[in-house]
Design a protein around this motif. Structure first.
Motif, short mmCIF file in Angstrom:
data_model
loop_
_atom_site.label_atom_id
_atom_site.label_comp_id
_atom_site.label_asym_id
_atom_site.label_seq_id
_atom_site.Cartn_x
_atom_site.Cartn_y
_atom_site.Cartn_z
N GLU A 135 -6.33 2.38 -3.87
CA GLU A 135 -5.26 1.44 -3.55
C GLU A 135 -5.68 -0.01 -3.83
OE1 GLU A 135 -4.78 5.17 -1.33
OE2 GLU A 135 -6.45 3.77 -1.59
N PRO A 183 0.83 -1.21 0.00
CA PRO A 183 0.00 0.00 0.00
C PRO A 183 0.86 1.26 0.00
CG PRO A 183 -0.74 -1.58 1.65
CD PRO A 183 0.58 -2.07 1.17
N ALA A 194 1.30 4.97 -2.54
CA ALA A 194 1.72 5.24 -3.90
C ALA A 194 2.96 6.11 -3.94
CB ALA A 194 0.59 5.92 -4.67
N PHE A 250 1.53 2.33 -7.37
CA PHE A 250 1.34 1.62 -6.11
C PHE A 250 2.21 0.37 -6.00
CE2 PHE A 250 -2.42 4.20 -6.50
CZ PHE A 250 -2.68 4.60 -5.21
#
Length: 492
Positions: A160, A33, A35, A185
Motif C-alpha cells: 500500500e 488505503p 485496493a 489503490f
C-alpha cells in the motif's frame, strides 16, 4: 462514464460479447488505503502478453514465498492494448534476497534507491522492493534537500505504501501473479478510462520531491494522448525552476525520453505550454516567438517530425542531429552577436558553438560523444556554400556528410536557404565525373551571373565504374588509372 467493458472493447477492437459487462467503480480519491481488486475474468491482461523473463522473475519470487507484482507502465500499456517497452516488478523481497534468488543473472544498481536488474538474454527485468515513507514522512534512511527534493531513499515499506509513492494513478496498477488479478489503490482504472493523467498525493509536494516528475507528466500525456488534470498542471509554474536542482546529465536522459518516444512534436508543444521548455532551454525558448526566427522554429518542428517518423518506422535516431536542431536558433543568435563585434564568420561560428554548449552545462548537458558530432553538423553548413575546385569532393567524403546534408535539407524546407543549393548537392551526389565537373563550373558561373552559358546538365549523370588499365603497357607505369582521384566515398 465509460464502462470497463466499453473501454476494453474499444482498445482491443473486440466484439461486445467478448467482454463481460462490469460497472465502473465509484470515484476514490488518490492515496486512499485499500485496493480495488479486478479479477482475471474482468480485465484483458494475459500472461501470454508478458515476456518470458518477467514471468520467470514473478514466478521465481512467488515460489520462494515473496509477493510479486508486475507494476507500472507495463500494466498500464497492456490494459490500453499497447505493447509494453519493458517490464518492472515490485516485491516485498529485499534487494539482497532477490540477488541471492537469481544468483548470476542479478546485479544491484542505484544509489538513491537500490534496485535489482535480473537479466535473461537481452532482456533486463527491473525488480524494486516495496517503497515506504509515503506522504513526506521523515525517516532516517530518507535524505532530502532544503527544498524538499529526495536525495537518498532506501526506505522499504508495504504494498500500500509503495502504491502511494508512485507518481501517477495510471502507473500505480499492480498485476498479481498469484491470482492474475489487478490491484488499484487509487483511481488508476477510472483515469485510464477517462484518458486522464492524475498525480497521486499533493502534486506540488510530489514535484518538489522530484522535479523530473513534471517532465514525466508531459511525456506520458504526449505518449498516451491523455489530458493532465487541473491539479497536475497548477503547481508547474511554481515548481519548474526546481529543474535547475536536477543533475544536468539526468535532464539530458529525460529529454531524450521526451523526444525519442515517437511523440516529439506533441511533447515539444506540451513543454512550451507548461513553460518547461524555457526551464530546459532558456536560450532557445526566448527566440522561438520572434518573427526573425520563424524559420528556425519551422526547422525545429521539421526535425521533431522527422524524428517521430523514424522512430515509428523502427529506424535509428541520433541525439546529435536532434540537439543540433534544438540549439540551432541559439547558435544563430550567438553567431550574429559575435559577427557584430567584428569576428570573422568562421571564428564566430566556432566560438558560438562553444558558448551555446557551455550554457547547456547548467541545464541539459550534452555529453561529449554527441556534442562533437553536433559541432561537425553545424560546421559543415558553411562548407556547403563553397562549391568550387576540389572542395565539394572533400565535403562529400566527410564522415558526417549525410547528417549535415539532411540538416541542410531541413534549412531549405524551413525557408532559411534556397532550395537550389540542396538540389545542386543532390545532383552532385549522383553525377558521374563529367557531370560533377559541369556542376562545379555551373556553381562558379552562377556567382557571376553567367550560368546560362553552360546549357542544361547532361542527361547521363549517374556515376559509371572506371575501366581498369592493363598492367605493363609502358615501363614504370602503374597498373591502375590514377590520373584523377576525386576523394569521394559513396554516399549513404
Amino acid at each position: 462514464m465509460v464502462s470497463i467493458k466499453d473501454f476494453i472493447t474499444k482498445q482491443l477492437n473486440l466484439p461486445d460479447s467478448a467482454v463481460e459487462t462490469v460497472a465502473a467503480p465509484p470515484p476514490l480519491s488518490p492515496g486512499i488505503p485499500g485496493a480495488r481488486v479486478t479479477p482475471r475474468n474482468e480485465h484483458n491482461v494475459s500472461r501470454r502478453q508478458i515476456s518470458e523473463g518477467a514471468l520467470q522473475v514473478l514466478n521465481g519470487l512467488h515460489r520462494a514465498g515473496f509477493q510479486a507484482y508486475l507494476v507500472g507502465g507495463s500494466v498500464r500499456d497492456l490494459l490500453l492494448g499497447r505493447e509494453p517497452k519493458d517490464f518492472d516488478v515490485a516485491t516485498d523481497a529485499h534487494p539482497e534476497q532477490v540477488r541471492k534468488l537469481f544468483r548470476r543473472n542479478a546485479r544491484l544498481i542505484g544509489r538513491r534507491f537500490i534496485l535489482v536488474h535480473v537479466q535473461f538474454g537481452h532482456e533486463i527485468i527491473e525488480v524494486a522492493t516495496f517503497r515506504g515513507g509515503a506522504n513526506g514522512k521523515a525517516n532516517e534512511a530518507s535524505e532530502r534537500s532544503e527544498t524538499g527534493r529526495i536525495l537518498a531513499d532506501n526506505v522499504y515499506g508495504s504494498l500500500e505504501e509503495d502504491a502511494r509513492r508512485r507518481d501517477f494513478t495510471a502507473n500505480a496498477l499492480y498485476y498479481n501473479i498469484a491470482d492474475r488479478s489487478i490491484l488499484d489503490f487509487s483511481t488508476g482504472m477510472e483515469d485510464l478510462q477517462a484518458g486522464r493523467l492524475r498525480v497521486i498525493g499533493d502534486p506540488e509536494q510530489r514535484y518538489r520531491e522530484d522535479p523530473v516528475r513534471m517532465l514525466r507528466a508531459v511525456r506520458f500525456a504526449a505518449k498516451l494522448g491523455f489530458i493532465m488534470d487541473t491539479a497536475a498542471q497548477a503547481p508547474i509554474a511554481a515548481c519548474r525552476e526546481r529543474l535547475q536542482e536536477v543533475p544536468s546529465a539526468r535532464l539530458f536522459e529525460e529529454t531524450l525520453k521526451l523526444f525519442l518516444n515517437g511523440n516529439a512534436q506533441t511533447s515539444f508543444e506540451h513543454l512550451r505550454q507548461q513553460g518547461l521548455f524555457a526551464a530546459l532551454f532558456p536560450q532557445v525558448d526566448v527566440l522561438l516567438d520572434h518573427a526573425e526566427y520563424s524559420a528556425a522554429r519551422t526547422l525545429l518542428q521539421g526535425a521533431l517530425g522527422g524524428t517521430d517518423t523514424r522512430v515509428r518506422d523502427g529506424k535509428s535516431v541520433t541525439p546529435a542531429f536532434l540537439f543540433a536542431a534544438l540549439l540551432w536558433p541559439a547558435l544563430q543568435e550567438q553567431c550574429r552577436l559575435l559577427e557584430q563585434q567584428g569576428k570573422p564568420a568562421t571564428v564566430a561560428l566556432q566560438q558560438a558553438a562553444s558558448d551555446v554548449l557551455q550554457e547547456c552545462v547548467g541545464r541539459v548537458s550534452v555529453p561529449r560523444r554527441f556534442a562533437l558530432p553536433m559541432r561537425e553538423i553545424w560546421d559543415l553548413q558553411a562548407r556547403f556554400m563553397r562549391r568550387g575546385g576540389r572542395r565539394p569532393h572533400a565535403l562529400l567524403a566527410h564522415p558526417r556528410f549525410r547528417a549535415a546534408f539532411d540538416f541542410l535539407s531541413l534549412r531549405s524546407q524551413s525557408g532559411e536557404i534556397s532550395a537550389t543549393l540542396v538540389e545542386w548537392w543532390e545532383q552532385f551526389q549522383t553525377a558521374d565525373h563529367d557531370g560533377r565537373r559541369i556542376l562545379i563550373e555551373r556553381a562558379r558561373l552562377e556567382e557571376t551571373g553567367q550560368e546560362a552559358a553552360l546549357g542544361p546538365l547532361p542527361a547521363t549523370s549517374r556515376r559509371r565504374p572506371r575501366r581498369r588499365r592493363r598492367r605493363g603497357n609502358r615501363p614504370g607505369q602503374g597498373g591502375a588509372d590514377d590520373s584523377h582521384d576525386d576523394g569521394q566515398t559513396d554516399s549513404d
